[in-house]
Design a protein around this motif. Structure first.
Motif, PDB file in Angstrom:
ATOM      1  N   PHE A   1       3.118  -1.455  -0.622  1.00  0.00           N
ATOM      2  CA  PHE A   1       2.256  -1.616   0.551  1.00  0.00           C
ATOM      3  C   PHE A   1       1.615  -2.999   0.569  1.00  0.00           C
ATOM      4  O   PHE A   1       1.537  -3.651   1.624  1.00  0.00           O
ATOM      5  CB  PHE A   1       1.182  -0.529   0.533  1.00  0.00           C
ATOM      6  CG  PHE A   1       0.185  -0.651   1.656  1.00  0.00           C
ATOM      7  CD1 PHE A   1       0.542  -0.359   2.967  1.00  0.00           C
ATOM      8  CD2 PHE A   1      -1.109  -1.071   1.395  1.00  0.00           C
ATOM      9  CE1 PHE A   1      -0.377  -0.474   4.000  1.00  0.00           C
ATOM     10  CE2 PHE A   1      -2.038  -1.192   2.422  1.00  0.00           C
ATOM     11  CZ  PHE A   1      -1.665  -0.890   3.729  1.00  0.00           C
ATOM     12  N   GLN A   2       1.170  -3.475  -0.583  1.00  0.00           N
ATOM     13  CA  GLN A   2       0.556  -4.804  -0.676  1.00  0.00           C
ATOM     14  C   GLN A   2       1.573  -5.909  -0.386  1.00  0.00           C
ATOM     15  O   GLN A   2       1.228  -6.927   0.225  1.00  0.00           O
ATOM     16  CB  GLN A   2      -0.049  -4.999  -2.066  1.00  0.00           C
ATOM     17  CG  GLN A   2      -1.283  -4.150  -2.348  1.00  0.00           C
ATOM     18  CD  GLN A   2      -2.466  -4.558  -1.492  1.00  0.00           C
ATOM     19  OE1 GLN A   2      -2.590  -5.705  -1.093  1.00  0.00           O
ATOM     20  NE2 GLN A   2      -3.327  -3.589  -1.182  1.00  0.00           N
TER      21      GLN A   2
ATOM     22  N   MET B   1       2.216   6.318  -7.477  1.00  0.00           N
ATOM     23  CA  MET B   1       1.162   5.790  -6.611  1.00  0.00           C
ATOM     24  C   MET B   1       0.995   4.282  -6.791  1.00  0.00           C
ATOM     25  O   MET B   1       0.773   3.551  -5.821  1.00  0.00           O
ATOM     26  CB  MET B   1      -0.158   6.511  -6.899  1.00  0.00           C
ATOM     27  CG  MET B   1      -0.182   7.971  -6.462  1.00  0.00           C
ATOM     28  SD  MET B   1       0.191   8.186  -4.699  1.00  0.00           S
ATOM     29  CE  MET B   1      -1.208   7.349  -3.951  1.00  0.00           C
ATOM     30  N   LYS B   2       1.117   3.812  -8.029  1.00  0.00           N
ATOM     31  CA  LYS B   2       1.029   2.371  -8.282  1.00  0.00           C
ATOM     32  C   LYS B   2       2.186   1.631  -7.617  1.00  0.00           C
ATOM     33  O   LYS B   2       2.007   0.549  -7.051  1.00  0.00           O
ATOM     34  CB  LYS B   2       1.014   2.103  -9.783  1.00  0.00           C
ATOM     35  CG  LYS B   2      -0.284   2.505 -10.462  1.00  0.00           C
ATOM     36  CD  LYS B   2      -0.214   2.256 -11.966  1.00  0.00           C
ATOM     37  CE  LYS B   2      -1.514   2.683 -12.644  1.00  0.00           C
ATOM     38  NZ  LYS B   2      -1.449   2.480 -14.114  1.00  0.00           N
TER      39      LYS B   2
ATOM     40  N   TYR C   1       1.945 -11.363  -2.772  1.00  0.00           N
ATOM     41  CA  TYR C   1       1.092 -10.483  -3.562  1.00  0.00           C
ATOM     42  C   TYR C   1       1.466 -10.515  -5.030  1.00  0.00           C
ATOM     43  O   TYR C   1       0.599 -10.610  -5.906  1.00  0.00           O
ATOM     44  CB  TYR C   1       1.186  -9.054  -3.029  1.00  0.00           C
ATOM     45  CG  TYR C   1       0.540  -8.032  -3.917  1.00  0.00           C
ATOM     46  CD1 TYR C   1      -0.843  -7.920  -3.978  1.00  0.00           C
ATOM     47  CD2 TYR C   1       1.312  -7.182  -4.725  1.00  0.00           C
ATOM     48  CE1 TYR C   1      -1.457  -6.984  -4.799  1.00  0.00           C
ATOM     49  CE2 TYR C   1       0.717  -6.246  -5.551  1.00  0.00           C
ATOM     50  CZ  TYR C   1      -0.666  -6.160  -5.570  1.00  0.00           C
ATOM     51  OH  TYR C   1      -1.267  -5.228  -6.402  1.00  0.00           O
TER      52      TYR C   1
ATOM     53  N   LYS D   1       3.891   2.662  -4.954  1.00  0.00           N
ATOM     54  CA  LYS D   1       3.670   2.697  -3.508  1.00  0.00           C
ATOM     55  C   LYS D   1       2.602   1.688  -3.087  1.00  0.00           C
ATOM     56  O   LYS D   1       2.728   1.032  -2.050  1.00  0.00           O
ATOM     57  CB  LYS D   1       3.253   4.112  -3.075  1.00  0.00           C
ATOM     58  CG  LYS D   1       4.301   5.179  -3.301  1.00  0.00           C
ATOM     59  CD  LYS D   1       5.511   4.977  -2.424  1.00  0.00           C
ATOM     60  CE  LYS D   1       6.511   6.103  -2.602  1.00  0.00           C
ATOM     61  NZ  LYS D   1       7.740   5.874  -1.770  1.00  0.00           N
ATOM     62  N   TRP D   2       1.563   1.555  -3.910  1.00  0.00           N
ATOM     63  CA  TRP D   2       0.498   0.615  -3.588  1.00  0.00           C
ATOM     64  C   TRP D   2       0.996  -0.829  -3.642  1.00  0.00           C
ATOM     65  O   TRP D   2       0.671  -1.639  -2.788  1.00  0.00           O
ATOM     66  CB  TRP D   2      -0.674   0.822  -4.545  1.00  0.00           C
ATOM     67  CG  TRP D   2      -1.786  -0.172  -4.370  1.00  0.00           C
ATOM     68  CD1 TRP D   2      -2.124  -1.200  -5.196  1.00  0.00           C
ATOM     69  CD2 TRP D   2      -2.691  -0.244  -3.258  1.00  0.00           C
ATOM     70  NE1 TRP D   2      -3.181  -1.896  -4.696  1.00  0.00           N
ATOM     71  CE2 TRP D   2      -3.560  -1.339  -3.499  1.00  0.00           C
ATOM     72  CE3 TRP D   2      -2.860   0.513  -2.101  1.00  0.00           C
ATOM     73  CZ2 TRP D   2      -4.572  -1.687  -2.626  1.00  0.00           C
ATOM     74  CZ3 TRP D   2      -3.875   0.158  -1.225  1.00  0.00           C
ATOM     75  CH2 TRP D   2      -4.713  -0.928  -1.485  1.00  0.00           C
ATOM     76  N   ARG D   3       1.816  -1.141  -4.646  1.00  0.00           N
ATOM     77  CA  ARG D   3       2.385  -2.492  -4.747  1.00  0.00           C
ATOM     78  C   ARG D   3       3.317  -2.781  -3.574  1.00  0.00           C
ATOM     79  O   ARG D   3       3.295  -3.886  -3.029  1.00  0.00           O
ATOM     80  CB  ARG D   3       3.142  -2.639  -6.068  1.00  0.00           C
ATOM     81  CG  ARG D   3       2.240  -2.723  -7.292  1.00  0.00           C
ATOM     82  CD  ARG D   3       3.048  -2.623  -8.557  1.00  0.00           C
ATOM     83  NE  ARG D   3       2.192  -2.571  -9.738  1.00  0.00           N
ATOM     84  CZ  ARG D   3       2.621  -2.211 -10.942  1.00  0.00           C
ATOM     85  NH1 ARG D   3       3.891  -1.866 -11.118  1.00  0.00           N
ATOM     86  NH2 ARG D   3       1.780  -2.196 -11.956  1.00  0.00           N
TER      87      ARG D   3
END
Length: 245
Positions: free
Chosen positions: A231-232, A224-225, A239, A227-229
């Protein structure tokens, strides 16, 4: 109930919906068992467990389960017919089986229900015993019985989840043996309640497998981390630089 009158739509639903539900639920149960088998092999083989080989076998196993399960219940859509009931003003989707096929259909229902859940329960107990034996062999100051109690406390969710999944799936098995049709609107509550209860186990799989396992939970958090990075980074190319600062 004669709300939808399109003949082609009714024919498609009659021949596909029940088949897909049976197929997907059976696949779900078998994949559930496969996860438990892999957990058992990880503990049983220990350092000899090869993750790369496990992935190869997992891919083959998934395809075998998909094809064999689909083939085992293919008789269902082949023997379904639409029958117009002019007296009650509705169209029935009727499954007509010969006595031999009816015996086979019941056997397949029991097989897809009993074998996966038996594997889950038996291997869950095996995981607890193997872990306790391995720990007691390394920690000589702790007896096997003490380790067994400790492992039962730590992994009781494996046994409880197996029992819970069986209880929730029983209504679906019972309904599959009921030959009668629902002719009255008063009868639908019991049928629907039992039918939809069987869909609870697939909904709970994330909680049963991921959140109850430290390894899977950790891997999920890492994924999840990542995927979040990613996405950012799509939203803001700078980012990584800003996050470091």
């Amino acid at each position: 109930m004669n709300i939808i009158t399109s003949r082609s739509f009714l024919w498609f639903n009659c021949h596909s919906i029940e088949y897909l539900l049976r197929f997907l639920l059976a696949i779900n149960d078998w994949l559930h068992a496969c996860v438990t088998v892999e957990r058992f092999l990880v503990i049983f083989l220990g350092v000899r467990f090869n993750k790369a080989i496990s992935k190869q076998y997992a891919t083959r196993t998934v395809w075998i389960i998909l094809l064999s399960t689909a083939a085992s219940i293919v008789h269902d859509p082949m023997h379904r017919r639409l029958i117009d009931d002019t007296e009650e003003g509705r169209t029935w989707c009727i499954l007509r089986l010969t006595p031999q096929l009816e015996i086979y259909d019941r056997f397949i229902n029991i097989f897809h229900f009993l074998i996966p859940f038996s594997l889950n329960f038996i291997l869950a107990i095996g995981i607890i015993f193997l872990t306790a034996r391995q720990r007691s062999a390394v920690q000589h100051e702790v007896t096997f019985k003490q380790q067994l109690r400790k492992q039962l406390s730590q992994h009781k969710h494996l046994i409880l989840s197996s029992i819970l999944l069986v209880i929730l799936a029983v209504p679906r098995l019972v309904i599959s043996f009921l030959p009668n049709c629902m002719k009255s609107a008063k009868e639908y509550k019991l049928f629907l309640a039992g039918y939809f209860v069987s869909f609870i186990p697939p909904i709970l799989h994330f909680f049963i497998f991921v959140l109850t396992s430290e390894i899977y939970k950790k891997e999920f958090e890492i994924m999840m981390k990542q995927k979040w990075r990613a996405f950012q980074r799509r939203l803001n190319p700078n980012y990584e630089l800003s996050s470091r600062n």
